[in-house]
Scaffold this active site. Sequence first.
Site, short mmCIF file in Angstrom:
data_model
loop_
_atom_site.label_atom_id
_atom_site.label_comp_id
_atom_site.label_asym_id
_atom_site.label_seq_id
_atom_site.Cartn_x
_atom_site.Cartn_y
_atom_site.Cartn_z
N CYS A 168 0.81 -1.21 0.00
CA CYS A 168 0.00 0.00 0.00
C CYS A 168 0.86 1.28 0.00
O CYS A 168 1.43 1.60 -1.03
CB CYS A 168 -0.99 -0.06 1.16
SG CYS A 168 -2.44 0.97 0.89
N HIS A 190 -3.22 -5.10 1.90
CA HIS A 190 -2.42 -5.26 3.13
C HIS A 190 -2.40 -6.70 3.60
O HIS A 190 -3.24 -7.07 4.43
CB HIS A 190 -3.02 -4.44 4.27
CG HIS A 190 -2.95 -2.97 4.09
ND1 HIS A 190 -1.90 -2.21 4.55
CD2 HIS A 190 -3.80 -2.10 3.50
CE1 HIS A 190 -2.10 -0.94 4.27
NE2 HIS A 190 -3.25 -0.85 3.63
N GLU A 217 -0.55 -7.89 5.71
CA GLU A 217 -0.24 -7.86 7.15
C GLU A 217 -1.48 -7.65 7.99
O GLU A 217 -1.46 -7.84 9.20
CB GLU A 217 0.82 -6.78 7.44
CG GLU A 217 0.36 -5.32 7.30
CD GLU A 217 0.34 -4.83 5.85
OE1 GLU A 217 0.41 -5.65 4.92
OE2 GLU A 217 0.22 -3.60 5.67
N1 GLN Z 1 -3.60 6.38 1.17
C1 GLN Z 1 -2.34 6.11 1.79
C2 GLN Z 1 -1.21 6.92 1.15
O1 GLN Z 1 -1.41 7.59 0.22
C3 GLN Z 1 -1.98 4.65 1.70
C4 GLN Z 1 -2.98 3.86 2.46
C5 GLN Z 1 -2.42 2.68 3.18
O2 GLN Z 1 -1.22 2.41 3.23
N2 GLN Z 1 -3.34 1.98 3.78
O3 GLN Z 1 -0.12 6.87 1.64
#
Ligand code: GLN
Length: 197
Positions: free
Chosen positions: A80, A176, A178
């Site tokens: 992410c 994710h 995790e």
């Molecule tokens: N929206 C977050 C960002 O731009 C990422 C979201 C996440 O890691 N759950 O960093």
Amino acid sequence: MKVGVLALQGDVPEHLRALGSTVAGGNLKPVRTSADLAALDALFLPGGESTTIARLMREGGLWHPLALRLEQGFPVLATCAGLILLARELAPGPSGRDPPTFGVLDVRVRRNDYGAQRESFEAPVRIEGMRGAPFPGVFIRAPRILEIGNAAEPFAWRGDEVVGVRQGSLWGTTFHPELSDDLRLHRLFLATLRRAR
Ligand code: GLN
């Protein structure tokens, strides 16, 4: 193999917990300094807030040492916000100021691209080389992969949409692993590295 989790912000304990059952305690480290980084064979970049993680890496003197290691083919599993930080390019999106990126993973992504309505959802993900049931993909304010360059290849899909790409030993997911109880992706990544060594 010594494995670290970048521990500046985000879902660090969750990655450490997921890795705890696969990596012996002495070989698993939270990474906060460039000295922590130097000792590692692989790194996990957690989800969280990419702008914050980038800022803390710069302030803590971690940005350049990691950039250097990435140039040398350092293995990373990035989830992410982590994926955002590795991306070659960020497409302008709804979230305003974007963080700087390492630019090593040949994808163009847009942050927070699933919109406010669907900030979080869970969906089954098909992962290449993974046996058994679909992987439970947890998506939280997830980025979307808009374009995959020649150097990278997809390895995870939600329906027809690519939600995971890899480029050698750099792996990135928009979901994710995790945050689910499913350890298969962490294990698959480490098993693939061990085989390559
Ligand atoms: N929206 C977050 C960002 O731009 C990422 C979201 C996440 O890691 N759950 O960093």
